[in-house]
Motif scaffolding. Structure first.
Motif, short mmCIF file in Angstrom:
data_model
loop_
_atom_site.label_atom_id
_atom_site.label_comp_id
_atom_site.label_asym_id
_atom_site.label_seq_id
_atom_site.Cartn_x
_atom_site.Cartn_y
_atom_site.Cartn_z
N ASN A 34 -54.95 -14.35 72.92
CA ASN A 34 -55.25 -13.00 73.39
C ASN A 34 -54.00 -12.22 73.74
O ASN A 34 -54.09 -11.04 74.09
CB ASN A 34 -56.15 -13.07 74.64
N ARG A 35 -52.83 -12.86 73.63
CA ARG A 35 -51.59 -12.22 74.09
C ARG A 35 -50.92 -11.38 73.01
O ARG A 35 -50.25 -10.39 73.31
CB ARG A 35 -50.60 -13.30 74.56
N VAL A 36 -51.03 -11.81 71.76
CA VAL A 36 -50.40 -11.11 70.63
C VAL A 36 -51.38 -11.10 69.47
O VAL A 36 -52.32 -11.90 69.42
CB VAL A 36 -49.08 -11.81 70.19
N PRO A 37 -51.19 -10.22 68.50
CA PRO A 37 -52.03 -10.27 67.29
C PRO A 37 -51.86 -11.60 66.57
O PRO A 37 -50.73 -12.06 66.35
CB PRO A 37 -51.51 -9.10 66.45
N THR A 38 -52.99 -12.22 66.23
CA THR A 38 -52.97 -13.49 65.49
C THR A 38 -53.92 -13.37 64.31
O THR A 38 -55.02 -13.94 64.31
CB THR A 38 -53.37 -14.67 66.39
N PRO A 39 -53.53 -12.62 63.28
CA PRO A 39 -54.45 -12.34 62.17
C PRO A 39 -54.93 -13.58 61.44
O PRO A 39 -56.05 -13.59 60.91
CB PRO A 39 -53.63 -11.43 61.26
N ASN A 40 -54.12 -14.63 61.40
CA ASN A 40 -54.53 -15.81 60.65
C ASN A 40 -55.46 -16.72 61.44
O ASN A 40 -56.40 -17.29 60.88
CB ASN A 40 -53.29 -16.56 60.18
N PHE A 41 -55.24 -16.85 62.75
CA PHE A 41 -56.23 -17.52 63.59
C PHE A 41 -57.54 -16.75 63.53
O PHE A 41 -58.62 -17.35 63.46
CB PHE A 41 -55.74 -17.63 65.03
N ASP A 42 -57.46 -15.41 63.55
CA ASP A 42 -58.67 -14.59 63.46
C ASP A 42 -59.37 -14.81 62.12
O ASP A 42 -60.61 -14.88 62.07
CB ASP A 42 -58.31 -13.11 63.61
N ARG A 43 -58.59 -14.90 61.09
CA ARG A 43 -59.15 -15.15 59.75
C ARG A 43 -59.86 -16.50 59.69
O ARG A 43 -60.96 -16.61 59.12
CB ARG A 43 -57.99 -15.10 58.75
N LEU A 44 -59.27 -17.50 60.32
CA LEU A 44 -59.90 -18.82 60.38
C LEU A 44 -61.22 -18.74 61.14
O LEU A 44 -62.25 -19.26 60.68
CB LEU A 44 -58.95 -19.82 61.04
N ALA A 45 -61.21 -18.05 62.28
CA ALA A 45 -62.41 -17.94 63.11
C ALA A 45 -63.49 -17.13 62.42
O ALA A 45 -64.69 -17.43 62.54
CB ALA A 45 -62.05 -17.33 64.46
N ARG A 46 -63.09 -16.09 61.70
CA ARG A 46 -64.05 -15.21 61.05
C ARG A 46 -64.89 -15.98 60.02
O ARG A 46 -66.06 -15.66 59.79
CB ARG A 46 -63.31 -14.05 60.39
#
Length: 403
Positions: A34-46
């Motif tokens: 939640n501290r910085v943008p993490t587009p790839n962790f987000d992509r994994l979660a999505r």
């Protein structure tokens, strides 16, 4: 056969199996995402399932928590109760370099469970993954080396999954733990390290895409523990100021926790001198809280000390400065949010775009056994905890329960 293990076998019979890649990023606190943008962790979660944080075992240290993930056991059950330990039967000590099987044979990790049931397994740097445990190592094992770049580790792991067709692979990254220790949880350095790890996850996901692995490999990304801020100069408790050290035979560990073995007959005298010391709690072994599932092991000394969050315990402030000379530490009470790790999973047996309730790290082992189609060794975990995000998982049993 234990009836609960038999139940697992009956309920799981006929289910399909896939490969599993288990990835750990040491010291990845849950809210770093939640501290910085993490587009790839987000992509994994999505495309998979995310849990806000998982409840890890106590003590919240690297070797104990990793072995709980790998075995599904509380630390008192698997016996790796610290990064440093003393065993009164062996009359010797354990540290990060100890590879003698006798220290590890109290439990069966997932890579051994797989091999015992005619599947293949591999480990890249996972704690204990290079040790002969109950007569087995993984089919392929690389010891931990901090000099190997993360992308190189990923390349090797992908080769294991695609060319060698390994059924279960454990992959370990040592970051962001050392960065958190050195610079602290709110530093620019930790934020940059999280971004770097996000890039590593992106590289791994791209490899999965290019190799068409999503239809056959379940990917699990987790961690062992979190991190919190410390001040080794102003927030250190030196027990020499309170206890007669001639009454102490040995101390094991320092920092957030300490074990004390008093001289014979001196337990009460030592504990009385430590009961009211501020910023820490002293327990006789028998009084260690049951919720930690920690005290029922011979490697836990007669007296156990736990520091208040952010404080450190020592018998030598010079040594404390060497080991805890940075701004972060872990090992504290596992109920603290600051000690909680991450969990995200994706694959053919994982629900897509799903947020799941909290699980325990000991629930990961029976889940992996289910994904691999093998019978778990007796463990403290529960399949029910992960049933809400496993695909085609309407009937869920429970792994063999210990204690």
């Amino acid at each position: 056969m234990d009836v609960t293990i038999l139940l697992f076998s009956i309920l799981f019979s006929g289910a399909g199996t896939n490969q599993v890649l288990l990835v750990s990023m040491d010291g990845f606190r849950w809210d770093y995402l939640n501290r910085v943008p993490t587009p790839n962790f987000d992509r994994l979660a999505r495309h998979g399932t995310k849990i806000e944080y998982i409840d890890n075992t106590f003590v919240t240290e690297t070797f104990p928590c990793h072995y709980s993930i790998a075995t599904g056991l509380f630390e008192e059950s698997h016996g790796i109760i610290g990064n440093f330990m003393y065993d009164p039967v062996f009359n010797t000590s354990f540290d990060f370099n100890t590879r003698e099987p006798r220290w590890w044979n109290g439990a069966e990790p997932i890579w051994v469970t797989a091999r015992r049931q005619n599947l293949t397994s591999a480990s890249y740097g996972w704690p204990g993954g290079d040790v002969v445990i109950r007569g087995f190592r993984p089919n392929i094992w690389f010891p931990y080396s901090k000099t190997v770049q993360f992308r190189d580790r990923i390349d090797v792991t992908i080769d294991w999954l695609t060319v060698k067709k390994i059924d279960f692979v454990a992959l370990y990254f040592q970051e962001p733990d050392p960065t958190g220790h050195q610079y602290g949880i709110y530093s620019n350095e930790i934020l940059e390290k999280v971004k770097e790890l996000d890039n590593s996850i992106g590289y791994l996901l791209d490899k999965f895409d290019s190799q068409n692995l999503w239809g056959q490999v379940n990917l699990i990304v987790t961690s062992d523990h979190g991190m919190t801020g410390v001040d080794y100069v102003n927030k250190a408790v030196d027990i020499r100021n309170y206890v007669n050290m001639t009454n102490i035979r040995r101390t094991v560990e320092s920092g957030p926790v300490m074990h004390i073995q008093p001289v014979d007959g001196k337990v009460d005298e030592v504990i009385q001198s430590l009961y009211n010391v501020r910023h820490m709690t002293a327990y006789k072994k028998a009084d260690i809280p049951e919720r930690w599932h920690f005290k029922n092991n011979r490697r836990v000394m007669p007296i156990f000390l736990l520091a208040e969050r952010g404080w450190l315990i020592t018998t030598n402030k010079t040594e404390l400065a060497i080991y805890y000379g940075g701004s972060g530490a872990h090992g504290y009470d596992n109920k603290l949010l600051s000690m909680k790790p991450i969990f995200i999973a994706r694959g053919p047996n994982i629900t897509e775009n799903h947020v799941a309730p909290t699980i325990r790290n000991i629930d990961i082992y029976p889940m992996i056994c289910k994904l691999l189609g093998i019978e778990p060794s007796p463990n403290n975990g529960s399949l029910q905890a992960t049933s809400n995000f496993l695909v085609n998982n309407k009937h869920v049993g429970v792994g063999g329960i210990v204690g």
